[in-house]
Design a protein around this motif. Structure first.
Motif, short mmCIF file in Angstrom:
data_model
loop_
_atom_site.label_atom_id
_atom_site.label_comp_id
_atom_site.label_asym_id
_atom_site.label_seq_id
_atom_site.Cartn_x
_atom_site.Cartn_y
_atom_site.Cartn_z
N ASN A 181 0.82 -1.21 0.00
CA ASN A 181 0.00 0.00 0.00
C ASN A 181 0.86 1.27 0.00
N LYS A 182 1.83 1.31 -0.85
CA LYS A 182 2.75 2.46 -0.92
C LYS A 182 1.99 3.74 -1.28
N GLY A 183 2.30 4.81 -0.54
CA GLY A 183 1.73 6.12 -0.85
C GLY A 183 0.34 6.35 -0.32
N ARG A 184 -0.17 5.39 0.43
CA ARG A 184 -1.51 5.52 1.01
C ARG A 184 -1.48 4.98 2.43
N VAL A 185 -2.46 5.36 3.24
CA VAL A 185 -2.55 4.82 4.59
C VAL A 185 -3.87 4.08 4.79
N TYR A 186 -4.62 3.88 3.71
CA TYR A 186 -5.92 3.24 3.85
C TYR A 186 -6.28 2.55 2.54
N TYR A 187 -7.45 1.94 2.47
CA TYR A 187 -7.78 1.15 1.28
C TYR A 187 -8.60 1.90 0.24
N ILE A 188 -9.09 3.09 0.55
CA ILE A 188 -9.78 3.87 -0.47
C ILE A 188 -8.76 4.29 -1.54
N SER A 189 -9.13 4.17 -2.80
CA SER A 189 -8.26 4.50 -3.94
C SER A 189 -7.07 3.57 -4.07
N ALA A 190 -7.05 2.50 -3.29
CA ALA A 190 -5.96 1.54 -3.38
C ALA A 190 -6.34 0.40 -4.33
N PRO A 191 -5.37 -0.38 -4.78
CA PRO A 191 -5.70 -1.57 -5.58
C PRO A 191 -6.65 -2.50 -4.82
N SER A 192 -7.40 -3.28 -5.56
CA SER A 192 -8.39 -4.16 -4.93
C SER A 192 -7.74 -5.14 -3.95
N GLN A 193 -6.48 -5.48 -4.20
CA GLN A 193 -5.80 -6.42 -3.30
C GLN A 193 -5.64 -5.86 -1.89
N VAL A 194 -5.50 -4.53 -1.80
CA VAL A 194 -5.38 -3.90 -0.48
C VAL A 194 -6.70 -4.04 0.28
N LEU A 195 -7.80 -3.70 -0.38
CA LEU A 195 -9.11 -3.85 0.24
C LEU A 195 -9.36 -5.30 0.62
N ASP A 196 -8.99 -6.22 -0.25
CA ASP A 196 -9.19 -7.65 0.05
C ASP A 196 -8.40 -8.07 1.28
N ALA A 197 -7.19 -7.53 1.43
CA ALA A 197 -6.36 -7.88 2.60
C ALA A 197 -7.00 -7.36 3.88
N TYR A 198 -7.52 -6.14 3.84
CA TYR A 198 -8.23 -5.59 5.00
C TYR A 198 -9.44 -6.45 5.34
N ALA A 199 -10.25 -6.78 4.32
CA ALA A 199 -11.47 -7.56 4.55
C ALA A 199 -11.15 -8.93 5.13
N ALA A 200 -10.08 -9.56 4.64
CA ALA A 200 -9.70 -10.87 5.15
C ALA A 200 -9.24 -10.79 6.60
N GLN A 201 -8.50 -9.74 6.93
CA GLN A 201 -8.04 -9.58 8.31
C GLN A 201 -9.22 -9.33 9.25
N PHE A 202 -10.17 -8.49 8.81
CA PHE A 202 -11.36 -8.24 9.63
C PHE A 202 -12.12 -9.53 9.85
N ALA A 203 -12.28 -10.34 8.81
CA ALA A 203 -13.01 -11.60 8.94
C ALA A 203 -12.32 -12.53 9.93
N LYS A 204 -11.00 -12.62 9.85
CA LYS A 204 -10.26 -13.48 10.78
C LYS A 204 -10.39 -12.98 12.22
N ASP A 205 -10.24 -11.66 12.40
CA ASP A 205 -10.31 -11.10 13.75
C ASP A 205 -11.70 -11.26 14.34
N THR A 206 -12.73 -11.03 13.54
CA THR A 206 -14.09 -11.14 14.04
C THR A 206 -14.44 -12.60 14.34
N ALA A 207 -13.90 -13.52 13.57
CA ALA A 207 -14.09 -14.93 13.86
C ALA A 207 -13.49 -15.29 15.23
N MET A 208 -12.32 -14.74 15.52
CA MET A 208 -11.70 -14.95 16.83
C MET A 208 -12.56 -14.37 17.95
N PHE A 209 -13.07 -13.17 17.71
CA PHE A 209 -13.94 -12.50 18.67
C PHE A 209 -15.17 -13.35 18.97
#
Length: 363
Positions: free
Chosen positions: A174-202
């Motif tokens: 995610n060079k040049g950005r600090v978030y997933y808006i305007s980022a490649p789809s792979q960045v958003l996918d990585a965030y979504a996958a991490q949220f899913a894993k974390d919420t599953a743990m919760f």
């Protein structure tokens, strides 16, 4: 139970403590509005879904947990709403003689400002109170000890950032950005996958801690199925923060390398995502999965100021730790100006804004 290694990797993100100008205590109006909007839904869920006759033996102490409680005052409002509804439930069920004592367990990271939290406890409260430090992505309470669990706007904070965001050889770098808006789809996918894993743990941890027939209420920023993240208020605010950091890097006031190695650890899910995660867990039935209006609209300069104070209260510590505290004042001065310039974008996000209210019942 989550492994010790996974929990050891968890980052601690805490809001600004104390009660100073930039504290969360004084700058959590958006979260308070969210709590007020959800009050009727929570009361209805307790009256219709909380199965107190299923509790065996009948509890002499009814335990309520607020997960990710921060420093107040919103946690006290939420807890009071829950307690009043539970007491009403006992009365309407003809169980007044079995009315239990109430114990509220305030949970957050060990670095949370529990001193401010407990110093501001309501003096006329009708419950006992205790603090429980620890990451809610793992176990923090005994088996089958919670009758109602509640969490407001804490679950979107990731346990940790996806490692591929910092890997120059990854398509999710995610060079040049600090978030997933305007980022490649792979960045958003990585965030979504991490949220899913974390919420599953919760959910796995709560599945062991919430009694059969008990309920859990989750409030979190949400977006309608199929709606772009760029329409979500919280996502817009982090996007503006990233733009300010990049401007400062271009001017030599911080380094681009520091910006490249920083990513905001927050994700905004849709009902579809939350439903899929919950159904895979299997411990809870979904009683409510509603998007409710975000009822805190302000306009113009007032909106820019409110957004600035809101974001600063939430991430100042994170910014200072990564970039150094010397840039904080200028960063948020710039954020305020950029928020004013982006008033149309923010107003649109307010109009589309909503929060996800999730009521789950332990099977």
């Amino acid at each position: 139970m989550s492994s010790r290694t996974e929990l050891a990797e968890a980052e601690e993100y805490t809001m600004n403590g104390g009660d100073s100008t930039y504290s969360y205590h004084k700058n959590s109006r958006f979260q308070r509005a969210a709590t007020d909007v959800a009050k009727a839904t929570i009361e209805k869920a307790i009256m219709e879904k909380l199965d107190i006759r299923r509790f065996s033996p009948a509890p002499t102490t009814f335990q309520i947990a607020d997960l990710g409680c921060s420093v107040g005052p919103n946690t006290f409002v939420a807890v009071q709403n829950i307690l009043e509804a539970v007491r009403r439930k006992y009365v309407t069920q003809g169980l007044s003689s079995q009315m239990p004592d109430f114990l509220v367990l305030f949970n957050d990271h060990a670095s949370n400002d529990f001193n401010t939290l407990f110093a501001s406890l309501p003096p006329d409260r009708q419950y006992y109170a205790a603090g429980v430090p620890g990451s809610f992505h793992g176990r923090v309470f005994p088996d089958a000890s919670l009758h109602v669990a509640h969490s407001a706007h804490a679950l979107p904070w990731l346990r940790k950032l996806p490692e591929e965001l910092l890997d120059a050889n990854s398509p999710a770098y995610n060079k040049g950005r600090v978030y997933y808006i305007s980022a490649p789809s792979q960045v958003l996918d990585a965030y979504a996958a991490q949220f899913a894993k974390d919420t599953a743990m919760f959910l796995s941890a709560r599945g062991k801690e919430v009694v059969s027939g008990g309920i859990m209420v989750l409030l979190l920023p949400g977006r309608a199925n199929g709606i772009a993240h760029s329409c979500v208020l919280s996502d817009v605010m982090f996007d503006l923060l990233g733009a300010c950091l990049m401007d400062m890097a271009k001017e030599g006031k911080t380094s681009e390398a520091l910006v490249d190695s920083f990513n905001a650890p927050v994700y905004t899910p849709s009902p579809e995502e939350m439903t899929a995660i919950t159904e895979r867990n299997g411990c809870f039935s979904i009683e409510t999965m509603d998007l409710t209006p975000f009822n805190a609209k302000v306009d113009g300069s007032a909106a820019a100021h409110a957004c600035t104070m809101h974001v600063r209260a939430g991430v100042e510590g994170l910014i200072g730790k990564h970039f150094g505290s010397e840039i904080v004042n200028e960063l948020f001065d710039r954020f305020f100006e950029k928020a004013k310039e982006s008033s149309d974008r923010i107003s649109s996000a307010f109009l589309h804004g909503c929060q996800l209210v999730v009521v789950l019942k332990r099977k």
